[in-house]
Design a protein around this motif. Structure first.
Motif, PDB file in Angstrom:
ATOM      1  N   UNK A 117      28.010  38.232 -49.299  1.00  0.00           N
ATOM      2  CA  UNK A 117      29.198  38.738 -49.844  1.00  0.00           C
ATOM      3  C   UNK A 117      29.092  40.005 -50.324  1.00  0.00           C
ATOM      4  N   UNK A 118      27.772  40.283 -51.116  1.00  0.00           N
ATOM      5  CA  UNK A 118      27.365  41.614 -51.675  1.00  0.00           C
ATOM      6  C   UNK A 118      27.169  42.741 -50.731  1.00  0.00           C
ATOM      7  N   UNK A 119      26.620  42.319 -49.375  1.00  0.00           N
ATOM      8  CA  UNK A 119      26.315  43.176 -48.421  1.00  0.00           C
ATOM      9  C   UNK A 119      27.566  43.505 -47.481  1.00  0.00           C
ATOM     10  N   UNK A 120      28.591  42.542 -47.141  1.00  0.00           N
ATOM     11  CA  UNK A 120      29.817  42.761 -46.558  1.00  0.00           C
ATOM     12  C   UNK A 120      30.561  43.848 -47.518  1.00  0.00           C
ATOM     13  N   UNK A 121      30.404  43.522 -48.663  1.00  0.00           N
ATOM     14  CA  UNK A 121      31.589  44.394 -49.580  1.00  0.00           C
ATOM     15  C   UNK A 121      31.196  45.683 -49.731  1.00  0.00           C
ATOM     16  N   UNK A 122      29.416  45.935 -49.923  1.00  0.00           N
ATOM     17  CA  UNK A 122      29.241  47.416 -49.970  1.00  0.00           C
ATOM     18  C   UNK A 122      29.357  47.956 -48.627  1.00  0.00           C
ATOM     19  N   UNK A 123      29.260  47.230 -47.404  1.00  0.00           N
ATOM     20  CA  UNK A 123      29.301  47.858 -46.110  1.00  0.00           C
ATOM     21  C   UNK A 123      30.906  48.251 -46.040  1.00  0.00           C
ATOM     22  N   UNK A 124      31.804  47.602 -46.279  1.00  0.00           N
ATOM     23  CA  UNK A 124      32.880  47.781 -46.224  1.00  0.00           C
ATOM     24  C   UNK A 124      33.394  48.900 -47.155  1.00  0.00           C
ATOM     25  N   UNK A 125      32.874  48.817 -48.188  1.00  0.00           N
ATOM     26  CA  UNK A 125      33.238  50.216 -49.170  1.00  0.00           C
ATOM     27  C   UNK A 125      32.605  51.338 -48.637  1.00  0.00           C
ATOM     28  N   UNK A 126      31.612  51.430 -48.256  1.00  0.00           N
ATOM     29  CA  UNK A 126      31.035  52.714 -47.583  1.00  0.00           C
ATOM     30  C   UNK A 126      31.714  53.040 -46.423  1.00  0.00           C
ATOM     31  N   UNK A 127      32.256  52.171 -45.515  1.00  0.00           N
ATOM     32  CA  UNK A 127      32.956  52.428 -44.459  1.00  0.00           C
ATOM     33  C   UNK A 127      34.288  53.184 -44.794  1.00  0.00           C
ATOM     34  N   UNK A 128      34.726  52.611 -45.671  1.00  0.00           N
ATOM     35  CA  UNK A 128      36.071  52.733 -46.266  1.00  0.00           C
ATOM     36  C   UNK A 128      35.933  54.268 -46.952  1.00  0.00           C
ATOM     37  N   UNK A 129      35.086  54.498 -47.975  1.00  0.00           N
ATOM     38  CA  UNK A 129      35.027  55.481 -48.788  1.00  0.00           C
ATOM     39  C   UNK A 129      33.912  56.663 -48.691  1.00  0.00           C
ATOM     40  N   UNK A 130      33.045  56.051 -47.881  1.00  0.00           N
ATOM     41  CA  UNK A 130      31.781  56.863 -47.505  1.00  0.00           C
ATOM     42  C   UNK A 130      30.932  56.909 -48.616  1.00  0.00           C
ATOM     43  N   UNK A 131      31.141  56.239 -49.591  1.00  0.00           N
ATOM     44  CA  UNK A 131      30.428  56.137 -50.752  1.00  0.00           C
ATOM     45  C   UNK A 131      30.349  54.698 -51.541  1.00  0.00           C
ATOM     46  N   UNK A 132      29.518  54.641 -52.463  1.00  0.00           N
ATOM     47  CA  UNK A 132      29.774  53.364 -53.486  1.00  0.00           C
ATOM     48  C   UNK A 132      30.094  53.643 -54.791  1.00  0.00           C
ATOM     49  N   UNK A 133      31.176  53.057 -55.170  1.00  0.00           N
ATOM     50  CA  UNK A 133      31.501  53.201 -56.716  1.00  0.00           C
ATOM     51  C   UNK A 133      30.087  52.603 -57.349  1.00  0.00           C
ATOM     52  N   UNK A 134      30.367  52.995 -58.839  1.00  0.00           N
ATOM     53  CA  UNK A 134      29.262  52.619 -59.838  1.00  0.00           C
ATOM     54  C   UNK A 134      29.118  51.171 -59.626  1.00  0.00           C
ATOM     55  N   UNK A 135      29.808  50.405 -59.842  1.00  0.00           N
ATOM     56  CA  UNK A 135      29.952  48.817 -59.963  1.00  0.00           C
ATOM     57  C   UNK A 135      29.315  48.447 -58.682  1.00  0.00           C
ATOM     58  N   UNK A 136      29.582  48.733 -57.624  1.00  0.00           N
ATOM     59  CA  UNK A 136      28.909  48.181 -56.068  1.00  0.00           C
ATOM     60  C   UNK A 136      27.467  48.760 -55.898  1.00  0.00           C
TER      61      UNK A 136
END
Length: 186
Positions: free
Chosen positions: A120-139
């Motif tokens: 879940x951590x990897x999927x959520x981070x990959x989806x966030x990077x795909x969507x926003x082209x970066x990671x938020x602080x929490x991720x």
């Protein structure tokens, strides 16, 4: 109807001396002839030879391991509608222990149910990077806490590497090898 491959494998007679030499070096790096994403890259032998060892590292040596890496690779193959990467990596993912329901969800471009915490951590981070082209602080902090700064860098680089391959193959219309088909996007 499938459009023809723009850059099919080069026969030995079609290869320049640099391409022939690159073919031989590639065999020593990857223990096989030029294949898959390296077929169109063969048109730029120096680039192909620089990317092959990067691919070996990406497939085998990441801090979070092959099984979790395959989530990012299949996610990218789906987002780029890339059948070659899908055919190759759906089988690798299954052999690495990624559950069939997770692979199916990735093929359907949806968040899988019943994931482990690491999945879940990897999927959520990959989806966030795909969507926003970066990671938020929490991720960023969650990924860093689990896999260190090395894991953050390697996950981002893994996505970029497979985005590069997908873009090259999509431009070349590289044909998928036999293997699991990637369903067409809706």
């Amino acid at each position: 109807m499938t459009k023809p491959d723009r850059m099919p494998p080069l026969t030995e007679a079609e290869q320049t001396p640099a391409q022939r030499q690159a073919s031989e070096v590639f065999k020593t790096i990857r223990d096989q002839p030029v294949f898959g994403p390296f077929v169109p890259l063969h048109r730029s032998p120096d680039l192909m030879l620089r990317l092959a060892p990067v691919g070996d590292f990406m497939r085998k040596e990441l801090v979070f391991g092959v099984r979790l890496a395959e989530i990012a690779i299949l996610f990218t193959a789906r987002r780029y509608d890339q059948p070659v990467e899908w055919a190759i990596h759906a089988e690798i993912a299954a052999r690495a222990g990624l559950p069939a329901h997770l692979i199916a969800a990735l093929a359907e471009d949806r968040r899988p149910d019943q994931m482990t915490a690491d999945e879940a951590l990897v999927w959520d981070c990959v989806a966030e990077i795909d969507r926003s082209k970066r990671l938020c602080d929490a991720s960023y902090e969650a990924l860093c806490a689990r896999f260190g700064e090395q894991g953050v860098v390697e996950l981002a680089a893994l996505m970029g590497y497979y985005q590069l391959l997908a873009t090259v193959m999509n431009c070349a219309r590289t044909q998928a090898p036999p293997g699991p088909d990637l369903p067409r996007q809706r």
